[in-house]
Enzyme design. Structure first.
Site, PDB file in Angstrom:
ATOM      1  N   ILE A  59       0.795  -1.090   0.019  1.00 23.06           N
ATOM      2  CA  ILE A  59       0.034   0.010  -0.127  1.00 23.06           C
ATOM      3  C   ILE A  59       0.859   1.344  -0.117  1.00 23.06           C
ATOM      4  O   ILE A  59       1.978   1.328   0.782  1.00 23.06           O
ATOM      5  CB  ILE A  59      -1.031   0.032   1.014  1.00 23.06           C
ATOM      6  CG1 ILE A  59      -1.640  -1.394   1.394  1.00 23.06           C
ATOM      7  CG2 ILE A  59      -1.766   1.111   1.067  1.00 23.06           C
ATOM      8  CD1 ILE A  59      -2.167  -1.523   2.704  1.00 23.06           C
ATOM      9  N   CYS A  60       0.510   2.272  -0.931  1.00 22.11           N
ATOM     10  CA  CYS A  60       1.117   3.598  -0.789  1.00 22.11           C
ATOM     11  C   CYS A  60       0.412   4.499   0.001  1.00 22.11           C
ATOM     12  O   CYS A  60      -0.598   4.920  -0.657  1.00 22.11           O
ATOM     13  CB  CYS A  60       1.628   3.955  -2.379  1.00 22.11           C
ATOM     14  SG  CYS A  60       2.387   5.666  -2.359  1.00 22.11           S
ATOM     15  N   LEU A  61       0.853   4.606   1.106  1.00 26.79           N
ATOM     16  CA  LEU A  61      -0.027   5.614   2.179  1.00 26.79           C
ATOM     17  C   LEU A  61       0.893   6.316   2.883  1.00 26.79           C
ATOM     18  O   LEU A  61       1.926   5.879   3.617  1.00 26.79           O
ATOM     19  CB  LEU A  61      -0.788   4.695   2.849  1.00 26.79           C
ATOM     20  CG  LEU A  61      -1.989   5.574   3.817  1.00 26.79           C
ATOM     21  CD1 LEU A  61      -2.652   6.284   2.849  1.00 26.79           C
ATOM     22  CD2 LEU A  61      -2.546   4.348   4.593  1.00 26.79           C
TER      23      LEU A  61
END
Lengths: 148, 502
Positions: free
Chosen positions: A85-87
């Site tokens: 996840i890119c967060l």
């Protein structure tokens, strides 16, 4: 195995006082492992889906962010093929005052509002930018196929 | 030789390596410094900076901003770090809109001249640290002026981890909603002395990495940085060779080994050419042919021109690439040589053969000097031994035998220069200017070989030929200087024309 107070407290609270639409269950033998299910937010292409994730609290937690990964396949510009996840809060913007529940809430809202300008899965992001209605249809299709 | 600043205007610096400063006026030294009195056209001004000097520069930049904008030292430092140490830009930005500039590091206008005297306090009643949630009694707690209080141990761990990860640009309060920045005095209070020093060192590192006119010496473990004001755009006609105070020479432009007189762009191109496999492909082109029918690669290793492809069984003529059936019984020679059908294939082959030969011509010479440069260390050790021998076998003193060390240094340096003249020449178009360049190159090469030969002589002969060796050393460095001067002039005049298709 003994665990820091903080982890025990967070684990207790997330079970006794869960966030709506999110179930997080710690492993009985290891409180650092959580099985998570996030319901697709209403009105998003992921609505109706139940997405499985795994969450792990590293040794340095809470000084370092938890490690979270989708186990269910998702068609989303900020989630790649293997579920990473890119967060921001999982990376640069992590603060030790954040908790498991705030992280999971952030992930839920990421499902609600994809950000194709800061992509992790480039092909999905491209598709999202070029023809968003088609991309949304694909996301719905994937939700039906993999998340039910 | 331990002084901290050296300027680039002396070429004889490397020759001083074995000497104490006090002996500079002896004739052994003055012989090689004929050309070293004033700035040479091919040298750029630069300054080598020690860690201590970098620290001073860093502090004076902070002072500058502090005075210009009326800030406290801590706040000025933080702003400077956040704005990549660009003083002019930050100054303008701040004077233009102080509130917004401070906002960018999470501060209110009222904190502009804020000087923080951070203190650890005992826990207030019913205090619970939101980070560790430990109910045990907390010995001490800490909060930034924003008031978000956590136990001191969590705060310390947090900062230690940020520093150990090298994440020092802008750290804030632990509260996820709060952006109040952590300033120097807080680092000092909460980090152990060794971690605090590490933090300060990382700041210096960041400082050098942010500024385009500062670069670290490229040699492993060397702690010097070099300041050189050379524009990236000028690298086509300037070769900024610099030397740190530890005697390491390198190119400031591309942070690679010294490569004068070859410009950075050609240096990179040449290295790439040598490293990749294009010459293997060229060899295959020259020494093999594809079967005209099935394209299998075939090497002719003797025998007649009658080729029989093992793969497809096609019979053909090596010379003209035509089918063998047209050759009748004329074995061992091809009478159809000038036939047009084979002409193009042959032209192509001749071309790549010429190109390969050309490359090999330059490469062999380049590699030869490279190899000699690799033997530098051996030569250096041999020199030292010879110097000891000379002192033992003749009446010469330690000072008097230093000319051998000088000669050895000059020799090594010139070989390096020669090496790069070949890479440079490879890319030059054939014309009169190139011819002049090659003449200069040849003169230097001859001189270098002569000096090298003199150097190989045995100890007794060396002692008697001292003056001769001194003269030759001087001559060689003059030749090198002339070559570099002329190349530099040519670069500035745009005299060199490149052929970059190779």
């Amino acid at each position: 195995m003994s665990f820091p107070k903080r982890i025990i407290k967070e684990a207790e609270r997330i079970v006794s006082d869960p966030v709506p639409g999110i179930i997080a269950k710690p492993h009985e033998d290891n409180l650092r492992f959580f099985d998570v299910i996030i319901d697709g937010p209403e009105g998003s292409p992921f609505e109706g889906g139940h997405f499985k994730l795994e969450l792990f609290l590293p040794e340095e937690y809470p000084m370092m962010a938890p490690k979270v990964r989708f186990l269910t396949k998702v068609y989303h510009p900020n989630i790649d093929k293997v579920g990473r996840i890119c967060l921001d809060v999982l990376k640069n913007n992590w603060s030790p005052a954040l908790q498991i529940r705030t992280v999971l809430l952030s992930i839920q809202s990421l499902l609600e509002s994809p950000n194709p300008d800061d992509p992790l899965a480039n092909d999905v992001a491209e598709a999202w930018k070029e023809d968003s209605s088609k991309a949304i249809a694909t996301a719905k299709e994937w939700t039906n196929k993999y998340a039910k | 030789m331990d002084s901290d600043i050296s300027t680039g205007f002396t070429t004889d610096q490397s020759f001083d390596a074995f000497e104490d400063d006090g002996y500079d006026d002896l004739d052994t030294n003055s012989v090689v410094s004929v050309v070293a009195e004033e700035p040479l056209s091919y040298e750029v001004p630069y300054t080598s900076l020690s860690h201590e000097q970098l620290k001073q520069r860093f502090v004076s930049s902070v002072n500058q901003i502090q005075n210009l904008c009326g800030l406290s030292h801590e706040v000025a430092e933080l702003l400077l770090i956040h704005n990549k140490f660009n003083i002019e830009w930050l100054g303008e930005r701040y004077l233009d809109n102080p509130a917004r500039t401070l906002q960018s590091i999470g501060l209110d206008l009222k904190y502009a001249d804020y000087s923080f005297a951070p203190r650890l306090l005992p826990a207030p009643p019913n205090f619970l640290c939101a980070i560790c949630c430990d109910d045990a009694t907390y010995p001490v707690t800490f909060a930034l002026p924003c008031g978000h209080r956590y136990c001191a141990s969590c705060f310390k761990t947090y900062l230690r981890m940020r520093v150990s990860e090298g994440d020092i640009r802008l750290n804030c309060c632990l509260n996820s909603e709060c952006r109040f920045p952590i300033t120097d005095s807080v680092y000092k209070l909460l980090l152990s002395p060794s971690d605090y020093n590490r933090y300060r060192d990382q700041l210096i590192k960041l400082y050098v990495n942010c500024l385009p006119y500062l670069k670290w010496c490229i040699y492993p473990d060397c702690t010097y940085a070099v300041e050189c004001k050379v524009n990236q755009a000028d690298l086509d006609h300037i070769i900024p060779t610099v030397e740190c105070n530890d005697g390491h020479k390198f190119c400031f432009g591309c942070s690679n080994e010294e490569h004068a007189p070859c410009i950075c762009r050609l240096f990179a191109k040449w290295n790439k050419k040598c490293a990749d496999d294009s010459e293997t492909a060229n060899w295959i082109n020259v020494h093999t042919k594809g079967c005209p029918k099935c394209q299998a690669t075939i090497e002719k290793n003797g025998g007649c021109n009658h080729m029989l492809c093992r793969k497809c069984g096609h019979e053909w003529c090596w010379v003209c690439s035509g089918p063998w059936s047209e050759h009748g019984t004329a074995y061992y020679n091809c009478s159809r040589y000038d036939e047009k059908s084979g002409q193009e294939a042959r032209d192509q082959q001749a071309k790549s053969k010429a190109s390969l030969e050309r490359y090999l011509h330059y490469y062999n010479r380049y590699a030869n000097h490279l190899e000699s440069a690799r033997l530098d260390k051996k030569l250096y050790l041999r020199t030292q031994k010879k110097m000891t021998d000379l002192q033992n076998s003749t009446s010469m003193t330690w000072i008097e035998v230093q000319y051998l060390a000088n000669a050895s240094d000059v020799l090594q340096h010139c070989r390096r220069t020669l090496m790069w003249t070949y890479a440079f020449a490879f890319y030059l178009e054939r014309n009169n200017n190139t011819h002049i360049f090659e003449n200069n190159q040849q003169d230097l090469e001859l001189a270098v070989e002569k000096l090298s030969e003199m150097f190989e002589r045995n100890t007794s002969e060396l002692a008697t030929k001292r003056l001769e060796l001194l003269d030759m050393t001087s001559y060689v460095s003059t030749r090198r200087s002339l070559l570099l001067k002329d190349t530099q002039l040519g670069l500035l005049e745009g005299r060199w024309k490149y052929n970059l298709s190779n």
